[in-house]
Design a protein around this motif. Structure first.
Motif, mmCIF file in Angstrom:
data_model
loop_
_atom_site.group_PDB
_atom_site.id
_atom_site.type_symbol
_atom_site.label_atom_id
_atom_site.label_comp_id
_atom_site.label_asym_id
_atom_site.label_seq_id
_atom_site.Cartn_x
_atom_site.Cartn_y
_atom_site.Cartn_z
ATOM 1 N N GLU A 173 -5.800 3.281 -13.381
ATOM 2 C CA GLU A 173 -6.424 3.031 -12.689
ATOM 3 C C GLU A 173 -6.358 1.312 -11.728
ATOM 4 O O GLU A 173 -6.522 2.013 -10.648
ATOM 5 N N PRO A 174 -5.879 0.849 -12.434
ATOM 6 C CA PRO A 174 -5.598 -0.448 -10.822
ATOM 7 C C PRO A 174 -4.944 0.257 -10.024
ATOM 8 O O PRO A 174 -4.994 -1.016 -8.883
ATOM 9 N N ILE A 175 -3.822 1.027 -10.165
ATOM 10 C CA ILE A 175 -2.922 1.997 -8.585
ATOM 11 C C ILE A 175 -4.203 1.852 -8.092
ATOM 12 O O ILE A 175 -4.702 1.656 -6.360
ATOM 13 N N PHE A 176 -4.963 2.742 -8.163
ATOM 14 C CA PHE A 176 -5.833 3.712 -7.764
ATOM 15 C C PHE A 176 -7.112 2.816 -7.075
ATOM 16 O O PHE A 176 -7.698 2.847 -5.904
ATOM 17 N N GLU A 177 -7.319 1.766 -8.224
ATOM 18 C CA GLU A 177 -8.647 1.401 -7.286
ATOM 19 C C GLU A 177 -8.340 0.375 -6.404
ATOM 20 O O GLU A 177 -9.283 -0.157 -5.510
ATOM 21 N N ALA A 178 -6.630 -0.465 -6.384
ATOM 22 C CA ALA A 178 -6.232 -0.824 -4.625
ATOM 23 C C ALA A 178 -6.697 -0.293 -3.820
ATOM 24 O O ALA A 178 -7.082 -0.824 -2.689
ATOM 25 N N ASP A 179 -6.389 1.502 -4.012
ATOM 26 C CA ASP A 179 -7.291 2.260 -2.797
ATOM 27 C C ASP A 179 -8.610 2.859 -2.394
ATOM 28 O O ASP A 179 -8.860 3.471 -1.315
ATOM 29 N N PHE A 180 -8.741 2.617 -3.571
ATOM 30 C CA PHE A 180 -10.687 3.646 -3.511
ATOM 31 C C PHE A 180 -11.024 2.445 -2.318
ATOM 32 O O PHE A 180 -10.938 1.228 -2.309
ATOM 33 N N GLN A 181 -12.378 2.975 -1.542
ATOM 34 C CA GLN A 181 -13.104 2.766 -0.039
ATOM 35 C C GLN A 181 -14.461 2.020 -1.559
ATOM 36 O O GLN A 181 -15.010 1.744 -2.265
ATOM 37 N N GLU A 182 -15.046 0.899 -0.244
ATOM 38 C CA GLU A 182 -16.539 -0.253 -0.659
ATOM 39 C C GLU A 182 -17.683 1.663 -1.054
ATOM 40 O O GLU A 182 -17.923 0.353 -1.551
ATOM 41 N N THR A 191 0.992 -1.478 0.211
ATOM 42 C CA THR A 191 0.486 0.028 0.180
ATOM 43 C C THR A 191 0.886 1.203 0.764
ATOM 44 O O THR A 191 0.127 2.497 -0.105
ATOM 45 N N GLN A 192 2.263 1.160 0.143
ATOM 46 C CA GLN A 192 2.538 2.363 0.201
ATOM 47 C C GLN A 192 3.660 2.455 -0.640
ATOM 48 O O GLN A 192 4.736 3.294 -1.308
ATOM 49 N N TRP A 193 3.709 1.899 -1.850
ATOM 50 C CA TRP A 193 4.133 1.597 -2.691
ATOM 51 C C TRP A 193 4.325 2.847 -3.850
ATOM 52 O O TRP A 193 3.311 2.614 -4.368
ATOM 53 N N ARG A 194 5.350 3.090 -4.722
ATOM 54 C CA ARG A 194 4.943 4.442 -4.969
ATOM 55 C C ARG A 194 5.624 3.406 -6.713
ATOM 56 O O ARG A 194 6.501 2.935 -6.307
ATOM 57 N N PHE A 195 4.905 3.887 -7.858
ATOM 58 C CA PHE A 195 5.114 3.181 -8.503
ATOM 59 C C PHE A 195 5.741 3.658 -10.020
ATOM 60 O O PHE A 195 5.818 4.860 -9.520
ATOM 61 N N TRP A 196 7.053 3.707 -11.132
ATOM 62 C CA TRP A 196 7.749 3.680 -11.469
ATOM 63 C C TRP A 196 7.808 3.112 -12.646
ATOM 64 O O TRP A 196 7.449 2.004 -12.578
ATOM 65 N N LEU A 210 -2.288 16.280 -8.111
ATOM 66 C CA LEU A 210 -1.439 16.071 -8.385
ATOM 67 C C LEU A 210 -0.458 15.725 -6.925
ATOM 68 O O LEU A 210 -0.160 14.244 -7.505
ATOM 69 N N ARG A 211 -1.200 16.110 -6.445
ATOM 70 C CA ARG A 211 -0.460 15.306 -4.509
ATOM 71 C C ARG A 211 -1.001 14.142 -4.175
ATOM 72 O O ARG A 211 -0.204 12.695 -4.083
ATOM 73 N N LYS A 212 -1.626 13.744 -5.172
ATOM 74 C CA LYS A 212 -2.429 12.377 -4.380
ATOM 75 C C LYS A 212 -2.088 11.386 -5.494
ATOM 76 O O LYS A 212 -1.733 10.334 -5.051
ATOM 77 N N ILE A 213 -1.918 11.598 -6.420
ATOM 78 C CA ILE A 213 -1.296 11.033 -7.420
ATOM 79 C C ILE A 213 -0.019 10.404 -7.124
ATOM 80 O O ILE A 213 0.417 9.260 -7.275
ATOM 81 N N ALA A 214 1.180 11.704 -7.032
ATOM 82 C CA ALA A 214 2.120 11.198 -6.617
ATOM 83 C C ALA A 214 2.863 10.523 -5.574
ATOM 84 O O ALA A 214 3.705 10.314 -5.397
ATOM 85 N N MET A 215 1.620 10.202 -4.568
ATOM 86 C CA MET A 215 1.590 9.230 -3.107
ATOM 87 C C MET A 215 1.497 8.375 -3.497
ATOM 88 O O MET A 215 2.445 7.269 -2.740
ATOM 89 N N ARG A 216 1.747 7.781 -5.119
ATOM 90 C CA ARG A 216 1.238 6.092 -5.647
ATOM 91 C C ARG A 216 2.045 6.559 -6.792
ATOM 92 O O ARG A 216 2.441 5.073 -6.904
ATOM 93 N N VAL A 217 2.267 7.099 -7.488
ATOM 94 C CA VAL A 217 3.604 7.871 -8.785
ATOM 95 C C VAL A 217 4.854 7.874 -8.212
ATOM 96 O O VAL A 217 4.668 9.412 -8.364
ATOM 97 N N GLN A 218 5.764 7.710 -8.434
ATOM 98 C CA GLN A 218 7.039 8.043 -8.591
ATOM 99 C C GLN A 218 7.907 8.621 -10.107
ATOM 100 O O GLN A 218 8.908 9.015 -10.318
ATOM 101 N N ASP A 219 6.890 8.259 -11.112
ATOM 102 C CA ASP A 219 7.268 8.664 -13.029
ATOM 103 C C ASP A 219 6.861 10.376 -12.887
ATOM 104 O O ASP A 219 5.983 10.302 -13.236
ATOM 105 N N GLU A 220 8.315 10.912 -12.783
ATOM 106 C CA GLU A 220 7.867 12.369 -13.253
ATOM 107 C C GLU A 220 6.996 12.501 -14.446
ATOM 108 O O GLU A 220 6.498 13.799 -14.426
#
Length: 427
Positions: free
Chosen positions: A125-134, A23-28, A181-191
């Motif tokens: 989408e699949p990155i944030f789908e894993a974080d979304f709530q019920e 859950t803390q992984w940032r994708f690149w 941008l800040r919320k996306i950057a919490m999971r994505v570190q691809d500039e």
């Protein structure tokens, strides 16, 4: 040994599993996937399936096909790879709302921009789908509006009858780009990915999300996910012996919060409203106090609206609380206005040709509302449409009347092939 390239479906599945387990992984390295031709082809297919209107450049899907789809996508891929891609300004279109007075402003992107936004969505989408709530249902894979509507009804049947019908003031106009941008950057570190997101956002102005692009629904869910998390936490810490005293359902920026009817839980709604105002303030948003309603559904005279339905309670024969979900009057009026326009603009055509246009409109509307207590509404719509068809037949003959004696119902439906499936699905 050279490994064969994985399919887009497998790639999305792998991204989702990684995001769900870590859950803390940032994708690149995601930008390379967005630029893949198979991803752009799928984004094009999804955009074409919606068959939307052209953007500000006037290019249609027919124009793209005449150029050659693969040539068009290769040129777009090159722009992305060379990082010379610049989105065009959206074409503004005003769509009347259900009340018939106000308008919703859509920002229609050009086809090329819809393809890029679609490709970006397919990878993120699949990155944030894993974080979304019920409790979140809007624009998510394998989730339907019907499920949100049913969940609201089930919560009321569970005696969560204190209702907050929340309306967020000018949500799509006030979204802050820096927060997105800040919320996306919490999971994505691809500039490169963050740069692409910034380009898409800035094409609409200094603030807000464009209503009409493929990326906006995902961005809105990312933006409001912190509110969902807050409500999930409140739901958990206020539960007792496996029984929850709070429930919520969100579909994009529409939200309903339901609290248990017992007097001892009256404080809970006040606490939730206070926390909501705090969270909305952090996001640069606020409640629309004119449209936000706080009602008690245990009073059978009170009702609220959500997702095109009016919800109200009644007492069953066994003395228990039941829930009525009926189509809003505005939704019915909007349907009739749309069908009237079809008959008005196609007076010179045969009734069969007009029915071919009307049938998909009726089918889509009925399929959406058939999960509610819609039998009476459906009967009225069916009779009204049948009358419009009869009048069209006799107007073509330059005759008055509706042919009640000449055409029985069975003959009319057999001759015109008018939509006739008005069955209700009770859940």
């Amino acid at each position: 040994m050279i490994k064969p390239p994985i399919s887009l479906q497998d790639l999305r599945r792998r991204i989702y599993v990684k995001a769900k387990t870590e859950t803390q992984w940032r994708f690149w390295g995601l930008y390379a996937h967005i630029c893949k031709i198979e991803v752009l082809q799928e984004a094009y297919r999804l955009a074409k399936r919606n068959n939307g209107a052209p953007g500000i450049d006037g290019v249609t899907f027919k124009d793209v096909e005449s150029i050659g789809r693969d040539i068009y996508l290769k040129a777009l891929q090159y722009e992305l790879q060379m990082k010379t891609y610049k989105p065009l300004r959206g074409r503004k279109v005003k769509i009347p709302k259900a009340d018939g007075k106000s308008f919703r402003e859509l920002n229609i992107p050009a086809i090329r921009d819809r393809i890029v936004q679609g490709a970006l969505k397919l990878i993120l989408e699949p990155i944030f789908e894993a974080d979304f709530q019920e409790g979140s249902y809007g624009y998510r894979p394998k989730r339907q509006a019907a499920e949100a509507i049913i969940r609201v009804g089930e919560a009321i049947l569970d005696r969560k009858t204190r209702i907050l019908d929340l309306d967020i003031s000018k949500f799509f106009d006030l979204v802050r780009h820096d927060i997105v941008l800040r919320k996306i950057a919490m999971r994505v570190q691809d500039e490169a990915v963050l740069g692409l997101v910034k380009l898409i956002l800035k094409a609409t102005g200094k603030r807000g999300l464009p209503q009409g692009g493929p990326f906006s629904p995902l961005a809105s869910n990312i933006y409001l996910n912190s509110i969902d998390k807050m409500l999930e936490k409140a739901k958990l810490i206020t539960s007792s012996k496996g029984y929850t005293n709070l429930e919520y359902v969100r579909f994009a920026d529409d939200m309903v919060i339901m609290v248990d009817h017992f007097k001892r839980h009256a404080w809970l709604m006040k606490a939730v409203i206070k926390r909501l105002q705090e969270e909305l303030s952090h996001l640069g948003l606020e409640m629309n106090l004119d449209k936000t309603k706080l009602i008690d559904c245990s009073d059978f005279k009170q009702s609220f609206s959500f997702m095109g339905f009016d919800f109200r309670t009644y007492k069953t024969r066994k003395g228990k609380i039941g829930v009525l979900r009926t189509p809003k009057r505005q939704a019915r009026n909007k349907l009739q206005s749309k069908i009237k326009q079809v008959f008005r603009t196609n007076r010179g055509k045969s009734v069969q040709d007009v029915v071919k246009i009307v049938n998909p409109i009726l089918r889509g509307w009925v399929n959406y509302f058939r999960i509610g207590n819609s039998a009476d509404c459906f009967s009225a719509i069916k009779n009204w449409t049948e009358k419009k068809v009869r009048r069209h037949i006799y107007r073509a003959k330059q005759q008055r009347g509706f042919g009640w004696k000449r055409w029985s119902k069975e003959q009319l439906y057999q001759y015109t092939q008018l939509f006739d499936n008005y069955g209700v699905k009770y859940s």
